[in-house]
Design an enzyme around this catalytic site. Structure first.
Site, PDB file in Angstrom:
ATOM      1  N   SER A 140       0.794  -1.464   0.012  1.00 40.34           N
ATOM      2  CA  SER A 140      -0.170   0.041   0.124  1.00 40.34           C
ATOM      3  C   SER A 140       0.767   1.127   0.080  1.00 40.34           C
ATOM      4  O   SER A 140       1.661   1.495  -1.006  1.00 40.34           O
ATOM      5  CB  SER A 140      -0.885  -0.160   1.378  1.00 40.34           C
ATOM      6  OG  SER A 140      -1.805   0.942   1.245  1.00 40.34           O
ATOM      7  N   ASP A 296      -1.711   6.256  -4.099  1.00 40.24           N
ATOM      8  CA  ASP A 296      -1.002   5.441  -3.690  1.00 40.24           C
ATOM      9  C   ASP A 296      -0.346   4.296  -4.723  1.00 40.24           C
ATOM     10  O   ASP A 296      -1.051   4.081  -5.586  1.00 40.24           O
ATOM     11  CB  ASP A 296      -1.014   5.044  -2.141  1.00 40.24           C
ATOM     12  CG  ASP A 296      -2.004   3.996  -2.091  1.00 40.24           C
ATOM     13  OD1 ASP A 296      -3.048   3.853  -3.033  1.00 40.24           O
ATOM     14  OD2 ASP A 296      -2.243   3.120  -1.139  1.00 40.24           O
ATOM     15  N   ASP A 298      -0.650   1.022  -4.835  1.00 42.75           N
ATOM     16  CA  ASP A 298      -1.567   0.061  -5.132  1.00 42.75           C
ATOM     17  C   ASP A 298      -3.041   0.785  -5.553  1.00 42.75           C
ATOM     18  O   ASP A 298      -3.977  -0.047  -5.944  1.00 42.75           O
ATOM     19  CB  ASP A 298      -1.969  -1.118  -4.379  1.00 42.75           C
ATOM     20  CG  ASP A 298      -2.536  -0.531  -3.112  1.00 42.75           C
ATOM     21  OD1 ASP A 298      -2.290   0.565  -2.620  1.00 42.75           O
ATOM     22  OD2 ASP A 298      -3.317  -1.382  -2.414  1.00 42.75           O
ATOM     23  N   ASP A 300      -5.480   2.565  -4.064  1.00 42.57           N
ATOM     24  CA  ASP A 300      -6.707   2.174  -3.287  1.00 42.57           C
ATOM     25  C   ASP A 300      -7.042   3.558  -2.428  1.00 42.57           C
ATOM     26  O   ASP A 300      -8.005   3.620  -2.141  1.00 42.57           O
ATOM     27  CB  ASP A 300      -6.817   1.003  -2.666  1.00 42.57           C
ATOM     28  CG  ASP A 300      -5.812   0.876  -1.356  1.00 42.57           C
ATOM     29  OD1 ASP A 300      -4.849   2.016  -1.395  1.00 42.57           O
ATOM     30  OD2 ASP A 300      -5.814  -0.149  -0.716  1.00 42.57           O
TER      31      ASP A 300
END
Length: 558
Positions: A140, A296, A298, A300
């Site tokens: 993340s 970010d 990834d 999300d």
């Protein structure tokens, strides 16, 4: 030391890990930090520092976790299958291929994205392709030295506590060297033991995101936008989504466009902090853009800054959450698309201002534990009752938002589109988002928030964090920042039907509050502060006093 010596003897086939292990041979503290425990597998899966050892992310810990998850799926599902996605982090591709090979060797059908994709696209694929579960290789928003392994159930949500415990039991029974069914990725690829997820699935995901659009067609989309994926997976979907909806004046910083897990211009790729946005802000200044968006690695979470006078103002997760909640409620009410008995969901550490806005529009607001999986779980409960359309929005203070039921995790592609629509809507009224937010404060109260994070690295830090929490339970504070504590909730005890969780919540005189919890993904203790005074200045002054009190308690200077 026994574990260290065993790894030293068995990990020799991996040159980088062997070299690291040899380099710490005379450093007992470094050995202890790598081997004093195994990476904990929780509802967020695995997350840790890249390197050698049982307390690090490497091919052996990934393979062990995958074998445990495969055993769980084989025990609980007939003909199990998984979907796999990965981001741009160091070793993400390697770890995704390692997991795919282990699943395939265990006769678990594998569907793998052929290129890096956002986490919400994995949640979508699990549901769309009818998989038994899924994983995303990502850490993340953690620093570049980390990687991780998020695990999803068949519902597209990150796994429940019960499932995590059951998978952990399976993992515990696996020896990382001798207990994993080994196969090379090249071998399973040559044998056709897995398949790649097609571009059609990506198209269907983006079509689903489009269904969440609320901006009327007649509203101009002439917003100048800088978007940075922070060298992550957002580049795969966000520009395409925005441009498809008419937001074509889009600039992407060259130094953060391409995937790069080293994050050379942003060592801490967290859109919650200003440092992560500095490159984007410089590009916004250079191009005179209205709006900056940053996702970010990834994709999300999404951070935002808006032009405000002569500079740019950052909008926090809580602030953007209430802006979007009000916007969605307002436009769906105007357009006659608000469902009967609408439901919004937030986490218990997210601003209580949302409750005031929801009440104004007649929306039922549900509070859940920290973690977007609990918001996804609420969507699932509505779906089981045949009422998925009642869900209109969910958010958490950590910059995660979702306005549709097509995925079950926070979705920065969905959120980026909503933020652009929000900005465009108020631009036609000559209002900045800062002005809109001030209007909400005047109507509902000036709820201001601050998040304090205290890092406790290593075994000593882990023990210190536990000591602080135990002390709060044994001797609860009578006041914080000069405000009397009027109530305390310990979420380890039964509370409003929520699962037990290591969270303490203190209500303070005047509507302020403080929530304390250990991070589920990092060696950190987090304290969430809220002030609700008549003005920004008064609320910010109270936050300063509360912050100084908490820093003194944690043994750090404010």
């Amino acid at each position: 030391m026994e574990h260290y010596r065993r790894w030293l003897g068995r990990a020799g086939e991996n040159a980088a890990l062997a070299e690291e292990l040899q380099s710490i041979e005379t450093d007992p503290a470094a050995i202890e930090d790598r081997f004093y425990r195994e990476l904990e597998f929780g509802t967020g899966g695995l997350r840790g520092i890249l390197g050698a050892g049982s307390n690090r992310m490497n091919v052996y810990t990934v393979a062990k976790a995958t074998q445990g998850y495969a055993n769980y799926l084989l025990r609980t599902c007939s003909a199990p299958s998984v979907a796999i996605a990965y981001d741009s982090r160091v070793n993400s591709t390697l770890f995704a291929q390692t997991a795919a090979a282990v699943f395939a060797a265990n006769a678990v059908a594998v569907r793998l994205y052929p290129r890096l994709m956002p986490t919400p696209a994995l949640s979508f694929a699990v549901r769309e392709l009818g998989c038994s579960g899924g994983i995303v290789v990502t850490a993340s928003h953690n620093p570049a030295g980390y990687n991780g392994y998020k695990v999803y159930g068949a519902d597209g949500c990150q796994i429940t506590t019960a499932a995590a415990n059951a998978i952990q039991d399976e993992i515990n029974a696996v020896d990382c060297f001798d207990g994993v069914k080994a196969a090379s990725f090249d071998a399973v690829l040559a044998q056709g033991l897995f398949s790649y997820i097609s571009e059609d699935t990506v198209d269907r995901y983006l079509q689903a995101v489009s269904t969440a659009s609320v901006l009327p067609g007649e509203i101009p989309r002439d917003v100048s936008i800088v978007y940075t994926p922070l060298n992550g997976a957002g580049i795969s979907c966000v520009p395409r989504c925005l441009q498809a909806h008419g937001f074509t004046n889009l600039t992407i910083p060259e130094e953060q466009r391409d995937p790069d897990g080293r994050f050379p211009t942003c060592p801490f790729p967290n859109p919650e902090v200003r440092e992560a946005l500095e490159v984007g802000l410089a590009w916004a200044e250079r191009t005179g853009s209205d709006l900056l968006l940053a996702t970010d690695p990834d994709c999300d979470r999404v951070g935002c800054a808006v032009r405000d006078g002569g500079g740019y103002t950052l909008i926090s997760g809580n602030e953007m959450g209430v802006l979007l909640l009000d916007f969605i409620c307002k436009l769906r009410t105007q357009q006659g698309t608000m469902p009967a008995n609408p439901v919004a969901v937030k986490t218990i550490v997210t601003t209580p201002m949302a409750e005031k806005i929801a009440a104004h529009y007649g929306v039922e607001l549900r509070n859940v534990l920290t973690g977007f999986k609990f918001i996804g779980e609420q969507i699932g409960l509505l779906e089981q009752a045949g009422e998925a359309e009642r869900y209109i929005f969910g958010f958490e203070e950590s910059y995660g938002y979702l306005s549709g039921s097509f995925v079950r995790d926070k979705d920065a592609v969905n959120a980026a589109l909503l933020i652009c629509e929000l900005f465009a809507y108020y631009k036609t009224q000559d209002k900045t988002l800062v002005q809109v937010l001030d209007g909400l404060y005047e109507t509902y109260g000036c709820y201001r928030a601050a998040l304090l994070s205290f890092t406790f690295a290593g075994s000593a830090g882990f023990a210190r964090m536990g000591y602080l929490l135990d002390g709060l339970r044994q001797t609860p504070p009578a006041a914080l920042g000069g405000r009397a504590v009027t109530g305390c909730e310990d979420y380890l005890k039964p509370h409003a039907g929520l699962p037990a969780s290591n969270v303490l919540r203190y209500a303070l005189d005047g509507g302020a509050e403080a929530v304390v919890r250990p991070s589920g993904t990092e060696p950190k203790l987090k304290v969430y502060l809220t002030a609700a005074e008549p003005t920004r200045q008064e609320s910010d002054a109270l936050l300063d006093r509360l912050s100084a009190h908490v820093h003194a308690w944690a043994g750090e200077k404010a």
